[in-house]
Structures are given as C-alpha cells and as structure tokens.
Design a protein around this motif. Sequence first.
Motif, PDB file in Angstrom:
ATOM      1  N   THR A  78       0.846  -1.187   0.000  1.00  0.00           N
ATOM      2  CA  THR A  78       0.000   0.000   0.000  1.00  0.00           C
ATOM      3  C   THR A  78       0.881   1.237   0.000  1.00  0.00           C
ATOM      4  N   THR A  79       0.293   2.338  -0.394  1.00  0.00           N
ATOM      5  CA  THR A  79       1.030   3.590  -0.433  1.00  0.00           C
ATOM      6  C   THR A  79       0.180   4.692   0.196  1.00  0.00           C
ATOM      7  N   PHE A  80       0.812   5.754   0.608  1.00  0.00           N
ATOM      8  CA  PHE A  80       0.114   6.865   1.245  1.00  0.00           C
ATOM      9  C   PHE A  80      -0.755   7.603   0.239  1.00  0.00           C
ATOM     10  N   SER A  81      -1.960   7.959   0.669  1.00  0.00           N
ATOM     11  CA  SER A  81      -2.867   8.742  -0.164  1.00  0.00           C
ATOM     12  C   SER A  81      -3.673   9.665   0.736  1.00  0.00           C
ATOM     13  N   ARG A  82      -3.625  10.957   0.470  1.00  0.00           N
ATOM     14  CA  ARG A  82      -4.378  11.914   1.287  1.00  0.00           C
ATOM     15  C   ARG A  82      -5.879  11.720   1.154  1.00  0.00           C
ATOM     16  N   THR A  83      -6.326  11.288  -0.006  1.00  0.00           N
ATOM     17  CA  THR A  83      -7.763  11.217  -0.264  1.00  0.00           C
ATOM     18  C   THR A  83      -8.394   9.887   0.120  1.00  0.00           C
ATOM     19  N   ALA A  84      -7.605   8.860   0.373  1.00  0.00           N
ATOM     20  CA  ALA A  84      -8.168   7.547   0.712  1.00  0.00           C
ATOM     21  C   ALA A  84      -8.708   7.556   2.141  1.00  0.00           C
ATOM     22  N   LYS A  85      -9.569   6.599   2.439  1.00  0.00           N
ATOM     23  CA  LYS A  85     -10.265   6.549   3.723  1.00  0.00           C
ATOM     24  C   LYS A  85      -9.300   6.522   4.916  1.00  0.00           C
ATOM     25  N   ASN A  86      -8.345   5.619   4.901  1.00  0.00           N
ATOM     26  CA  ASN A  86      -7.375   5.524   5.998  1.00  0.00           C
ATOM     27  C   ASN A  86      -6.002   6.037   5.586  1.00  0.00           C
ATOM     28  N   HIS A  87      -5.960   6.920   4.611  1.00  0.00           N
ATOM     29  CA  HIS A  87      -4.731   7.500   4.070  1.00  0.00           C
ATOM     30  C   HIS A  87      -3.814   6.458   3.456  1.00  0.00           C
ATOM     31  N   ARG A  88      -4.336   5.300   3.085  1.00  0.00           N
ATOM     32  CA  ARG A  88      -3.561   4.272   2.403  1.00  0.00           C
ATOM     33  C   ARG A  88      -4.392   3.752   1.232  1.00  0.00           C
ATOM     34  N   LYS A  89      -3.730   3.412   0.139  1.00  0.00           N
ATOM     35  CA  LYS A  89      -4.414   2.743  -0.959  1.00  0.00           C
ATOM     36  C   LYS A  89      -3.463   1.722  -1.552  1.00  0.00           C
ATOM     37  N   GLY A  90      -4.030   0.710  -2.178  1.00  0.00           N
ATOM     38  CA  GLY A  90      -3.227  -0.342  -2.765  1.00  0.00           C
ATOM     39  C   GLY A  90      -2.269   0.210  -3.799  1.00  0.00           C
ATOM     40  N   VAL A  91      -1.072  -0.336  -3.810  1.00  0.00           N
ATOM     41  CA  VAL A  91      -0.053   0.175  -4.725  1.00  0.00           C
ATOM     42  C   VAL A  91      -0.479  -0.036  -6.173  1.00  0.00           C
ATOM     43  N   HIS A  92      -1.334  -1.025  -6.432  1.00  0.00           N
ATOM     44  CA  HIS A  92      -1.784  -1.273  -7.803  1.00  0.00           C
ATOM     45  C   HIS A  92      -2.810  -0.255  -8.269  1.00  0.00           C
ATOM     46  N   LYS A  93      -3.319   0.579  -7.381  1.00  0.00           N
ATOM     47  CA  LYS A  93      -4.246   1.642  -7.767  1.00  0.00           C
ATOM     48  C   LYS A  93      -3.508   2.890  -8.265  1.00  0.00           C
ATOM     49  N   VAL A  94      -2.195   2.951  -8.058  1.00  0.00           N
ATOM     50  CA  VAL A  94      -1.384   4.074  -8.514  1.00  0.00           C
ATOM     51  C   VAL A  94      -1.108   3.889 -10.008  1.00  0.00           C
ATOM     52  N   PRO A  95      -1.350   4.902 -10.838  1.00  0.00           N
ATOM     53  CA  PRO A  95      -1.071   4.745 -12.260  1.00  0.00           C
ATOM     54  C   PRO A  95       0.407   4.456 -12.509  1.00  0.00           C
ATOM     55  N   HIS A  96       0.685   3.482 -13.332  1.00  0.00           N
ATOM     56  CA  HIS A  96       2.052   3.089 -13.705  1.00  0.00           C
ATOM     57  C   HIS A  96       2.891   2.717 -12.477  1.00  0.00           C
ATOM     58  N   PHE A  97       2.316   1.964 -11.542  1.00  0.00           N
ATOM     59  CA  PHE A  97       3.027   1.680 -10.300  1.00  0.00           C
ATOM     60  C   PHE A  97       4.273   0.836 -10.518  1.00  0.00           C
ATOM     61  N   THR A  98       4.373   0.125 -11.633  1.00  0.00           N
ATOM     62  CA  THR A  98       5.583  -0.649 -11.878  1.00  0.00           C
ATOM     63  C   THR A  98       6.724   0.231 -12.366  1.00  0.00           C
ATOM     64  N   LYS A  99       6.416   1.427 -12.816  1.00  0.00           N
ATOM     65  CA  LYS A  99       7.436   2.336 -13.339  1.00  0.00           C
ATOM     66  C   LYS A  99       7.868   3.377 -12.304  1.00  0.00           C
ATOM     67  N   ARG A 100       7.110   3.530 -11.232  1.00  0.00           N
ATOM     68  CA  ARG A 100       7.417   4.551 -10.233  1.00  0.00           C
ATOM     69  C   ARG A 100       8.020   3.913  -8.997  1.00  0.00           C
ATOM     70  N   PRO A 101       8.846   4.645  -8.273  1.00  0.00           N
ATOM     71  CA  PRO A 101       9.394   4.075  -7.038  1.00  0.00           C
ATOM     72  C   PRO A 101       8.301   3.932  -5.981  1.00  0.00           C
ATOM     73  N   ILE A 102       8.311   2.815  -5.289  1.00  0.00           N
ATOM     74  CA  ILE A 102       7.343   2.588  -4.214  1.00  0.00           C
ATOM     75  C   ILE A 102       7.884   3.252  -2.957  1.00  0.00           C
ATOM     76  N   PRO A 103       7.157   4.221  -2.386  1.00  0.00           N
ATOM     77  CA  PRO A 103       7.666   4.850  -1.162  1.00  0.00           C
ATOM     78  C   PRO A 103       7.722   3.827  -0.032  1.00  0.00           C
ATOM     79  N   ARG A 104       8.836   3.761   0.656  1.00  0.00           N
ATOM     80  CA  ARG A 104       9.052   2.728   1.661  1.00  0.00           C
ATOM     81  C   ARG A 104       8.658   3.156   3.065  1.00  0.00           C
ATOM     82  N   THR A 105       8.324   4.416   3.235  1.00  0.00           N
ATOM     83  CA  THR A 105       7.922   4.903   4.552  1.00  0.00           C
ATOM     84  C   THR A 105       6.672   5.758   4.413  1.00  0.00           C
ATOM     85  N   THR A 106       5.939   5.883   5.508  1.00  0.00           N
ATOM     86  CA  THR A 106       4.763   6.735   5.561  1.00  0.00           C
ATOM     87  C   THR A 106       5.182   8.107   6.054  1.00  0.00           C
TER      88      THR A 106
END
Length: 110
Positions: A78-106
């Motif tokens: 999961t990754t941080f998201s300001r707009t998501a319910k618990n401020h987290r959303k699945g990393v696969h919901k991020v556009p082009h998540f395989t091309k972007r660095p996955i943030p390792r910390t909140t």
Amino acid sequence: MFGSVLGAFTPSFAALGGKAWRIPWRLSKTRKANVRKRLREVDDVIDVLSASGIECKQLVLAQALPKEHEMSARDKYTTFSRTAKNHRKGVHKVPHFTKRPIPRTTPTGF
C-alpha cells in the motif's frame, strides 16, 4: 448510432460501471511477488552503488530506507494517499506503479 460515427470513442458496457478496464480490489499472489522482486532489485542496486565507493546525497538517503525484508506488508503493498479513507491505498491503484518508485515509509503524522 454514435458508436459507428465516433469510432474509437464508443461508450463502454454499462454493466461494468462505465469503465472498460477494471482495477482488481486486491493484489494477486503474482503481482505481490513482482512487487517484492522489484523492491529487492532496488536494494541490490543500492548495495552495489554503496560498495563502489560513490558518494552522493540521494545514495545516503536511499541507504537510510528499510530493505525489502525489513518492510511490513502494509508498506510493501500500500502507499500513502491523502484522499483515501485511511490514508492508504493499494499500490496497484497508482497509475504506472511498476514504473514509479514505491515509497518505503509513511509521512510523519499519518
């Protein structure tokens, strides 16, 4: 009537909620394994660069981040998201998540 006139811009099937492409609500085992593999590959690159003797600010910051085996499942998939319910959303919901660095910390405070 409009489908034939507009060509590629035909309306999508209504039973799919108006979307032609659906995002699954959870990551499959294969996609999770690929996320872990990408994280390990980044760890390997950081290790090789640090062993080569190169010094730069970004490398120091990258060395401070946790490695793949030290990360919790929450941070891996999961990754941080300001707009998501618990401020987290699945990393696969991020556009082009395989091309972007996955943030390792909140971010602090969340």
